[in-house]
Design an enzyme around this catalytic site. Sequence first.
Site, PDB file in Angstrom:
ATOM      1  N   TYR A 166       0.818  -1.200   0.000  1.00  0.00           N
ATOM      2  CA  TYR A 166       0.000   0.000   0.000  1.00  0.00           C
ATOM      3  C   TYR A 166       0.865   1.268   0.000  1.00  0.00           C
ATOM      4  CZ  TYR A 166      -4.608   2.096   0.673  1.00  0.00           C
ATOM      5  OH  TYR A 166      -5.763   2.764   0.517  1.00  0.00           O
ATOM      6  N   GLU A 173       2.363   6.347  -7.017  1.00  0.00           N
ATOM      7  CA  GLU A 173       1.299   7.181  -7.577  1.00  0.00           C
ATOM      8  C   GLU A 173       1.602   8.666  -7.378  1.00  0.00           C
ATOM      9  OE1 GLU A 173      -2.457   5.840  -5.932  1.00  0.00           O
ATOM     10  OE2 GLU A 173      -1.873   3.748  -6.237  1.00  0.00           O
TER      11      GLU A 173
END
Lengths: 244, 308
Positions: A166, A173
């Site tokens: 995660y 990102e």
Amino acid sequence: MSAAAPGTSKAAHGEAGPKKKKGPGALATAYLVIYNVVMTAGWLVIAVGLVRAYLARGSYHGLYYSIEKPLKFFQTGAVLEILHCAVGIVPSSVVLTGFQVMSRVFLTWAVTHSVREVQSEDSVLLFVTAWTITEIIRYSFYTFSLLNHLPYLIKWARYTFFIVLYPMGVTGELLTIYAALPYVQKTGLYSVTLPNKYNFSFDYYTFLILVMVSYIPLFPQLYFHMIRQRKKVLGHTEDYSKIE
Amino acid sequence: MKHYEVEILDAKTKDKLCFLDKVEPNATIGEIKSMFHKSHPQWYPARQSIRLDPKGKSLKDEDVLQQLPVGTTATFYFRDLGAQISWVTVFLTEYTGPLVIYLLFYFRVPFIYTPKYDFTTSKHWVVHLACMCHSFHYVKRLLETLFVHRFSHGTMPLRNIFKNCTYYWGFAAWMAYYINHPLYTPPIYGEQQIRLALIVFLFCQIGNFSIHIALRNLRPPGSKTRKIPYPTKNPFTWIFLLVSCPNYTYELGSWLGFTLMTQCLPVAFFTLVGFIQMTVWAKGKHRSYLKEFRDYPPLRSPILPFVL
């Protein structure tokens, strides 16, 4: 924005306690099994593609191009999951699922695809890798859950790998969006200025910055939700026998 | 007269929170709430939900003890509804915001637009008209809140005021920014478009007001009775023949008029979001009407005649 989609699906909670909810009908179950198998296969294709390209080139650079098409196809296909929730064959929140899927689709199309210059960035590899591993585990988890034969290993992986994946995905990102900023500002991509007959304006550059900022409140919430889920789901392994 | 004993348990933990003895049989739930409040000052009556069943519906303040299906020792379950705020307060706050905010943009207060435009006025007369309409709309809402509406519930959860104000104030700022912008483009079809839009807007404002008055007149002052609304002598209320919640129908119409008048996409978005929310409310209200009244007119739709 999710390396590991938070476990909002109640199929995940089912193993931790007595099943209270009625599952989807037989036809829906068959469809969902096929859907999840296809998605697992799809992301495996992407994984294999990445490995082969790396071995062939001998570097991490520019691996995006080798898996661009299947990535776009299978990530976009996840939009069906919103429909599954809306129709009721999957007991998750439409809003939450919608948000998850659309944030992935946004990164795939509105950032990586649209801003060519970021496609060779290493940050893209970072989130693609995180997504790939996560999705392979997630979709096989759903497949096995639907068939009522969930190997403990898969359950464990689903609720453990996210701890690393995660943050890894989020980092990839954010770095990718950040890399896109100068090009968006220079070209005015997806932006509308005044005056125009709709009396509307939109600055994609500012929008991307706001998206990055939104990670600050959202990421911890989602991350700690998964941590709590992990305690609940995996914490009971001493009480219940392994499901096989 | 036989007195009742009342015990109040926490709906979640089943802990005994309060025991009241010598309660009059004709005591109301409202009075019991007041008594409970005395022993637990942090839970004022408005935030108490008292029910017969831990997962059941809340009892009404008007319900009388001896008419409830309880023995002479009545057991009630309590749930804390959280901090409450009055509807009137929420409405006044959420409506005053747009009124003031829009005017800040209209007068081009500094730090919004480029400094050379500070305190200037738009050269387009439709911008002045739009300001008048927007302001009129919110003044009307404020006055209705103070003098017309008869609320069923006194209060709502406190967090609603933040949610509601963000919605109203946020959209008002977004709309006002573009309409009052120095680079604003007036409607393509000019005077014709603006005139039509104004007629639609005014018609719907009067319509909406007529419905509010008709609904008020259904309910005597201080009461919470519910009756089926019917058309009155006022032609604007004849829409009751076709629609359960014409106040929302007219509200949609007003904002469509305003969208047409300003030809501004953010206004269209606001209209759309409002329409979606009002449709949800209208469907709920329509369902309640159908459940409560056997003889509810079958021709009516929730918000749009025949359609929705």
